[in-house]
Design a protein around this motif. Structure first.
Motif, short mmCIF file in Angstrom:
data_model
loop_
_atom_site.label_atom_id
_atom_site.label_comp_id
_atom_site.label_asym_id
_atom_site.label_seq_id
_atom_site.Cartn_x
_atom_site.Cartn_y
_atom_site.Cartn_z
N TRP A 1 0.83 -1.14 0.46
CA TRP A 1 -0.08 0.27 0.08
C TRP A 1 0.21 1.25 -0.43
CZ3 TRP A 1 -4.61 0.06 -1.44
CH2 TRP A 1 -5.59 -0.87 -1.44
N ALA A 2 2.35 1.22 0.36
CA ALA A 2 2.49 2.73 0.56
C ALA A 2 3.26 3.24 -0.24
CB ALA A 2 3.92 2.52 1.67
N GLU A 3 3.66 2.02 -1.72
CA GLU A 3 4.32 2.28 -2.86
C GLU A 3 3.16 2.55 -3.18
OE1 GLU A 3 7.51 -1.00 -3.51
OE2 GLU A 3 6.12 -1.23 -2.30
N ALA A 4 1.91 1.59 -3.55
CA ALA A 4 0.68 2.12 -4.25
C ALA A 4 0.28 3.53 -4.42
CB ALA A 4 -0.55 1.21 -3.67
N LEU A 5 0.29 4.01 -2.92
CA LEU A 5 0.45 5.20 -2.56
C LEU A 5 0.57 6.14 -3.32
CD1 LEU A 5 -0.05 5.13 1.60
CD2 LEU A 5 -2.60 6.18 -0.19
N GLU A 6 2.30 6.38 -3.18
CA GLU A 6 3.43 6.85 -3.92
C GLU A 6 3.55 6.85 -5.42
OE1 GLU A 6 6.23 9.52 -4.24
OE2 GLU A 6 5.51 9.49 -2.32
N ALA B 1 0.56 9.91 -10.27
CA ALA B 1 0.64 9.21 -11.64
C ALA B 1 -0.63 11.36 -11.41
CB ALA B 1 -0.57 8.07 -11.70
N ARG B 2 -1.11 11.43 -10.17
CA ARG B 2 -1.52 12.46 -10.01
C ARG B 2 -2.83 12.41 -9.97
NH1 ARG B 2 0.45 16.92 -7.47
NH2 ARG B 2 -0.72 17.77 -8.53
N ASP B 3 -3.48 11.04 -9.68
CA ASP B 3 -4.99 10.28 -10.21
C ASP B 3 -5.03 10.31 -8.32
OD1 ASP B 3 -6.77 8.94 -10.40
OD2 ASP B 3 -6.31 7.50 -11.05
N PHE B 4 -5.59 11.23 -7.81
CA PHE B 4 -5.74 12.04 -6.69
C PHE B 4 -7.45 11.13 -6.50
CE2 PHE B 4 -4.28 15.73 -7.78
CZ PHE B 4 -2.61 15.77 -7.38
N GLU B 5 -8.22 10.71 -7.25
CA GLU B 5 -9.61 9.72 -7.12
C GLU B 5 -9.03 8.50 -6.67
OE1 GLU B 5 -12.16 9.74 -10.13
OE2 GLU B 5 -12.55 12.17 -9.85
N ARG B 6 -8.50 7.96 -7.09
CA ARG B 6 -7.08 6.95 -7.12
C ARG B 6 -6.66 7.10 -5.63
NH1 ARG B 6 -5.78 2.49 -9.87
NH2 ARG B 6 -6.70 3.73 -11.96
N LEU B 7 -5.79 7.68 -5.80
CA LEU B 7 -5.30 8.11 -4.36
C LEU B 7 -6.46 8.44 -2.86
CD1 LEU B 7 -2.68 8.85 -2.67
CD2 LEU B 7 -2.82 11.39 -2.88
N GLY B 8 -7.72 9.05 -3.21
CA GLY B 8 -8.79 8.76 -2.31
C GLY B 8 -8.76 7.39 -2.09
N ARG B 9 -9.60 6.76 -2.68
CA ARG B 9 -9.89 5.45 -2.58
C ARG B 9 -8.37 4.02 -2.01
NH1 ARG B 9 -10.94 5.19 -7.91
NH2 ARG B 9 -9.19 3.67 -8.34
N TYR B 10 -6.98 4.05 -1.75
CA TYR B 10 -6.65 3.66 -1.35
C TYR B 10 -6.13 4.20 0.27
CZ TYR B 10 -4.77 2.54 -5.64
OH TYR B 10 -4.78 1.07 -7.19
N LEU B 11 -5.96 5.91 0.42
CA LEU B 11 -6.23 6.36 1.75
C LEU B 11 -7.46 5.57 2.15
CD1 LEU B 11 -5.14 9.56 1.17
CD2 LEU B 11 -3.67 7.53 2.10
N GLU B 12 -8.64 6.01 2.16
CA GLU B 12 -10.33 5.01 2.36
C GLU B 12 -9.60 3.39 2.64
OE1 GLU B 12 -13.24 6.77 3.56
OE2 GLU B 12 -11.58 7.83 3.81
N ALA B 13 -9.49 3.08 1.72
CA ALA B 13 -8.82 1.41 2.26
C ALA B 13 -8.24 1.60 3.29
CB ALA B 13 -8.60 0.44 0.98
N ILE B 14 -6.56 1.83 3.07
CA ILE B 14 -6.10 1.30 4.99
C ILE B 14 -6.11 2.51 5.82
CG2 ILE B 14 -4.59 0.12 3.00
CD1 ILE B 14 -3.32 3.81 3.54
N TYR C 1 -0.33 11.93 3.00
CA TYR C 1 -0.21 11.65 1.36
C TYR C 1 -2.29 12.04 1.33
CZ TYR C 1 3.09 8.98 -0.32
OH TYR C 1 4.47 8.03 -0.24
N ALA C 2 -2.75 12.71 2.32
CA ALA C 2 -4.06 12.97 2.71
C ALA C 2 -3.48 14.93 2.26
CB ALA C 2 -4.39 13.27 3.95
N GLY C 3 -2.44 15.42 2.85
CA GLY C 3 -2.86 16.19 2.33
C GLY C 3 -2.20 16.89 1.18
N HIS C 4 -2.28 15.36 0.19
CA HIS C 4 -2.09 16.22 -1.72
C HIS C 4 -3.67 15.86 -1.86
CE1 HIS C 4 2.37 16.28 -1.75
NE2 HIS C 4 2.80 15.27 -0.84
N LEU C 5 -3.89 15.65 -1.70
CA LEU C 5 -5.61 15.65 -2.27
C LEU C 5 -6.60 16.77 -2.10
CD1 LEU C 5 -7.29 12.49 0.29
CD2 LEU C 5 -6.14 12.19 -2.21
N PRO C 6 -7.32 16.95 -3.18
CA PRO C 6 -8.34 18.10 -2.95
C PRO C 6 -9.21 18.42 -2.42
CG PRO C 6 -7.24 16.96 -5.07
CD PRO C 6 -6.63 16.38 -4.65
N VAL C 7 -9.57 19.63 -2.05
CA VAL C 7 -10.54 19.52 -1.00
C VAL C 7 -11.99 18.88 -1.25
CG1 VAL C 7 -12.26 21.44 -0.01
CG2 VAL C 7 -9.67 21.72 -0.24
N ALA C 8 -12.27 18.69 -2.85
CA ALA C 8 -13.70 17.77 -2.11
C ALA C 8 -13.42 16.71 -2.92
CB ALA C 8 -13.85 18.92 -4.08
#
Length: 633
Positions: free
Chosen positions: A90-95, A100-113, A129-136
């Motif tokens: 998971w840590a590498e997946a988040l990175e 990839a600037r795929d913030f929707e994917r990053l948000g899904r991963y964070l919710e999972a772990i 990593y949450a600090g990189h997510l857009p507010v929405a």
């Protein structure tokens, strides 16, 4: 060439990962071939499962890929993130999702772990990593918000944690309105757990205890890690309300739950809470064992000088200081007080800042001690920590009175805005240590005003209250105050008897500094109370001699508070100078008392303060020394 460019962005390479990213099935053979020809690749294990490119070669390949196919990297990063997440990396997946600037994917991963990372000591990873997510997107990630809120609670950023919890609860309400997906109950209890932790950070002991019992019914047997944190907060909440019954069982249940969880990380905060509670109960040996155990565990997780280690190190410093292991206390304070706000609660801040000030005062650095308290006061006001604020005010007033500045102490008390009515200082059902500290402040000021009967009335009630509830440390402190009050009232024999009781209570716990830090008056009472016990080998008498010996090591130097009306070791108040002048005229204590409207005991008390400040133990020599300094004519 195609293989190298497709895998250039991977920090680690494995055959299945490379197959998934490069869209091929021969990656295992390709990696072996690259290794055989020495093309800047190194195996990370003996089985050929993982490899990595040399960093300079990897940089070169990324630049080449950007030249050849500028839009390829985000797709490759997403493919890597998907394979890594599916295989538990998971840590590498988040990175890779972030790259990839795929913030929707990053948000899904964070919710999972987010929850799992929280329980394994990787809360900082979630927050980073949450600090990189857009507010929405972040606003739709309640599990991530709940995890980040915990970290902000630990860092005393209460307003931010409150906003996150409110937003997470809004997400929960939206889920319930659109149909429960089965996770709502777990999320609701996770939010309530963080709200309990926020109440603990605000030192609301009654609310914490109520929430702990409610949460335990849900988490016990379901989420061992969270159950362990609940046991720790329950220990603190009960201690703050003077309730030590069941302490051992709560501690044992908490340890068993931590072991069941599989996360030894959970033991650290539990042992911090248990150690502080055991120490307050007068069980110093058990407290030290718990704190040392938690400290060793924290070092395995984060090493020295970390905020996590400060959770245990600062209460341990308080135990070391109180038992007169001053060097160990100083070492812990120097290493861990600077990082305390990374991950602390009121326990750690009160212990750390008060011990830091007392260490400086014990060396004679009175200005440094006051600066340390000023810093603690700023933190208390910033973070709305009433227990810390009261502890600081008490320590400031104690220092001012000991150094002959009652007027400054009065001004401080007025500025603090504390109630001054006698009734507000009496113990009652539901009282907490905050009320006890307020009462101590009131009593010290009353003694400085020579209001002996009222001070004794409060002292007796609090002393009895603490004794009945097993608050041994506080019982000793009130006993010492009572001995001083009795001496001020002229009851010398009663003061000595009271000091003997204090010694008998303190001896099993090894409490030394609570006597020494009260200064020369306590030393005088102790010396007279045990004058006939010098050769005794009774354990209590031996402990009394140990306390008296600790006074010998305390010789403060002239501090930065120096002024023209100071002695060698502290500033003389106007009353002390007036009494010393009358002593210089040959007047006896009773005559001085009649002249100034004081009891004979009060005159003796003031003279003990004078002796301590001019460094002389005899009346005639004290007068001569004061004349040498130009303090009196």
């Amino acid at each position: 060439r195609a293989f190298l460019l497709a895998t250039a962005h991977l920090d680690r390479l494995s055959p299945p990962l490379c197959d998934a990213v490069a869209g091929r099935s021969d990656s295992a053979a390709m990696l072996r071939r690259l290794e055989e020809i020495g093309l800047f690749i190194a195996a990370l294990d003996d089985e050929g499962n993982w490899y990595r490119y040399h960093s300079l070669f990897s940089d070169f390949l990324r630049r080449k890929l950007a030249d050849v196919d500028p839009g390829a990297e985000p797709c490759l990063q997403r493919a890597a993130a998907e394979w890594l997440s599916c295989n538990g990396h998971w840590a590498e997946a988040l990175e890779h999702a972030l790259r990839a600037r795929d913030f929707e994917r990053l948000g899904r991963y964070l919710e999972a772990i987010a929850e799992e990372f929280t329980y394994t000591g990787r809360l900082g990873v979630v927050a980073r990593y949450a600090g990189h997510l857009p507010v929405a997107i972040f606003a739709q990630c309640p599990w991530t918000m709940v995890s980040v809120a915990w970290l902000k609670i630990r860092a005393m950023r209460h307003a931010e944690s409150r906003r996150l919890l409110d937003q997470a609860r809004l997400c929960l309400d939206q889920r319930l309105a659109t149909g429960d997906d089965g996770s709502s109950e777990a999320l609701r209890h996770a939010i309530e757990h963080r709200e309990m932790m926020l109440a603990a950070a605000h030192d609301d002991a009654a609310q914490v205890e109520q929430r702990c019992h409610r949460l335990m019914r849900y988490f016990d047997g379901r989420r061992p890690y969270l159950a362990c944190t609940i046991y720790g907060q329950l220990l603190i909440a009960r201690r703050e309300q003077f309730r030590f019954d069941g302490l051992d069982k709560i501690h044992a249940d908490g340890k068993a739950t931590a072991e069941q969880s599989g996360y030894s990380f959970a033991l650290i905060s539990l042992q911090a809470a248990a150690g502080a509670s055991l120490f307050a109960n007068g069980r110093t040996e058990a407290a030290t064992a718990a704190l040392e155990n938690g400290f060793a565990e924290s070092l395995q997780w984060t090493g020295r000088n970390s905020g996590l280690s400060a959770l245990v190190a600062l209460p341990l410093a308080e135990v070391a200081y109180e038992t007169n292991a001053v060097e160990r206390a100083a070492e812990l304070i120097d290493s861990y007080l600077p990082v305390a706000r990374e991950m602390s609660f009121p326990d750690q801040l009160v212990s750390g800042h008060i011990v830091a000030s007392r260490l400086l005062a014990a060396k004679g650095d009175l200005a440094g001690a006051r600066r340390a308290l000023d810093e603690a006061s700023a933190i208390a006001l910033e973070c709305d920590l009433e227990r810390l604020r009261l502890a600081v005010i008490h320590e400031q007033i104690r220092l001012l009175l000991r150094n002959g500045m009652p007027e400054a102490a009065s001004r401080l008390l007025e500025w603090a805005g504390l109630p001054v009515e006698l009734e507000s200082c009496l113990p009652r059902s539901g009282a907490t240590t905050r009320e006890e500290t307020h009462a101590e402040i009131w009593v010290r000021m009353a003694l400085s005003y020579d209001d002996i009967p009222e001070a004794l009335a409060i002292i007796k009630q609090w002393r009895s209250f603490c004794a009945q509830r097993g608050a041994v440390r506080l019982h000793v402190r009130w006993s010492i105050l009572m001995a001083q009050a009795l001496l001020l009232g002229g009851e010398v024999r009663a003061a000595q008897r009271q000091m003997r009781e204090a010694i008998a209570t303190a001896a099993p716990a090894g409490l030394v500094r609570c006597f020494v830090d009260e200064g020369t008056v306590v030393r005088s009472i102790l010396s007279e109370a045990y004058a006939d016990s010098i050769a005794s080998d009774h354990p209590t008498d031996l402990f009394a001699q140990r306390v008296l010996a600790a006074f010998e090591g305390k010789r403060p130097m002239l501090g930065a508070l120096a002024a023209p009306d100071e002695g060698l070791y502290g500033r003389l108040s106007g009353k002390e100078l007036e009494i010393l002048t009358l002593v210089g005229c040959g007047m006896r204590n009773r005559e001085i008392g009649n002249r100034l409207g004081l009891s004979e005991g009060s005159v003796k008390w003031y003279m003990q303060q004078v002796y301590d400040k001019v460094g002389i133990r005899r009346r005639s020599q004290a007068v001569e020394r004061a004349r040498q300094f130009g303090l009196i004519a």
